[in-house]
Design an enzyme around this catalytic site. Structure first.
Site, PDB file in Angstrom:
ATOM      1  N   GLU A   1      -2.728  29.954  16.172  1.00  0.00           N
ATOM      2  CA  GLU A   1      -3.261  29.048  17.207  1.00  0.00           C
ATOM      3  C   GLU A   1      -3.401  29.796  18.528  1.00  0.00           C
ATOM      4  OE1 GLU A   1      -1.428  25.192  17.461  1.00  0.00           O
ATOM      5  OE2 GLU A   1      -2.442  24.716  19.358  1.00  0.00           O
TER       6      GLU A   1
ATOM      7  N   LYS B   1       4.393  22.876   6.849  1.00  0.00           N
ATOM      8  CA  LYS B   1       4.086  23.890   7.871  1.00  0.00           C
ATOM      9  C   LYS B   1       5.234  23.919   8.863  1.00  0.00           C
ATOM     10  CE  LYS B   1       0.644  23.301  11.099  1.00  0.00           C
ATOM     11  NZ  LYS B   1       1.341  23.323  12.400  1.00  0.00           N
TER      12      LYS B   1
HETATM   13  O1  KIV Z   1      -0.013  19.530  14.768  1.00  0.00           O
HETATM   14  C1  KIV Z   1      -1.156  19.938  14.576  1.00  0.00           C
HETATM   15  O2  KIV Z   1      -2.135  19.177  14.538  1.00  0.00           O
HETATM   16  C2  KIV Z   1      -1.344  21.372  14.373  1.00  0.00           C
HETATM   17  C3  KIV Z   1      -2.736  21.870  14.468  1.00  0.00           C
HETATM   18  C4  KIV Z   1      -3.139  21.902  15.885  1.00  0.00           C
HETATM   19  C5  KIV Z   1      -2.911  23.163  13.805  1.00  0.00           C
HETATM   20  O3  KIV Z   1      -0.424  22.095  14.190  1.00  0.00           O
END
Ligand code: KIV
Length: 276
Positions: free
Chosen positions: A193, A124
């Site tokens: 988010e 991600k």
């Molecule tokens: O780092 C994380 O835990 C996240 C979530 C809040 C989606 O990106």
């Protein structure tokens, strides 16, 4: 074999990216949660989670920093490898940390480490149109990518605080355009988010890839929260979108199972967890 294999559901096939796409098509809500170590990875997996994220939120909830900025690729590889040791069914995603994907070649090298050494199935990364070249570069080299839009905590020093994003019409249009562009560049999942419920719903209906929300309202394809927020050990102020399932249950496994059930039946998020 993992020491946690007794917890794993042997009858349940592993969740893959295709499973998540099928769930979107079928309107089945996707339950997602963070984890940072093998024991909680196994517990969260055993509770029936579809997707587990090794979030760089570990910089805050595990390491005690006030932002995610100090997290390094080595930290992500280490924690992802730990979680992977406990997980048997859920799809495993890991964050690329701050400035580890500023250039496409650098992103490829670091994503490869997170997948090969950490055993993540997807990475991600945060950001909109500025990440298109990197997403294209990774996707064309078989690296599955989740694109994180809205409140992007790695940009906290530019954003000036943890605020809802996309409230103004121009910002909402820009986020919608970014989501489509990132999908077209090869992003397999989009994570939103802290955005208004209406914008979460609009982006979800326009995209063909699954959209996972945290503080993005009920009308996205799946929900994600930070593990510590649902088991009552949040350090400091709890975000509006969080719900303490531990207070309602009494054991970590029951709390995580209750969260999965609430996501699946749509009782989480309730209006008090959402933004307008
Ligand atoms: O780092 C994380 O835990 C996240 C979530 C809040 C989606 O990106």
């Amino acid at each position: 074999m993992s020491i946690y294999s007794h917890l794993q559901k042997r009858d349940a096939p592993p969740v893959t990216l295709s499973t998540l796409i099928e769930m979107k098509a079928a309107g089945e809500r996707i339950a997602c949660l963070t984890a940072y170590d093998a024991s909680f990875g196994a517990l969260v997996d055993a509770a029936g989670m579809d997707l587990i994220l090794v979030g760089d939120s570990l910089g805050m909830v595990v390491q005690g920093h006030d932002t995610t900025v100090p997290v390094t690729v080595d930290h992500m590889v280490y924690h992802t490898r730990c979680v992977a040791a406990g997980v048997g069914r859920a799809f495993l995603v890991a964050d690329m940390p701050f400035v580890s994907y500023a250039l496409p070649e650098q992103a490829l090298k670091n994503a490869a480490r997170i997948m090969q050494e950490g055993r993540a199935q997807m990475v991600k990364l945060e950001g909109g149109a500025e990440q298109v070249r990197t997403v294209e570069f990774l996707a064309s080299r078989d690296i599955p990518v989740c694109a994180h839009l809205g409140l992007t905590p790695q940009s906290i020093h530019k954003l000036g605080g943890f605020h809802v994003q996309g409230r103004e019409e121009s910002a909402a249009r820009e986020m919608m355009a970014d989501a489509l562009t990132l999908q077209n560049a090869g992003a397999d999942i989009v994570l939103l988010e802290c955005v208004p419920t209406a914008l979460g719903a609009e982006i979800t209906s326009e995209l063909s890839v699954p959209v996972i929300g945290i503080g993005a309202g009920p009308d996205v394809d799946g929900q994600i929260l930070v593990l510590y927020d649902i088991i009552g050990v949040t350090p400091g102020r709890k975000p509006r979108f969080a719900r303490d399932f531990m207070a309602e249950t009494g054991s970590p496994l029951d709390a995580v199972s209750a969260y999965v059930a609430a996501v699946k039946d749509g009782s989480y998020p309730a209006p008090e967890h959402c933004f307008s």
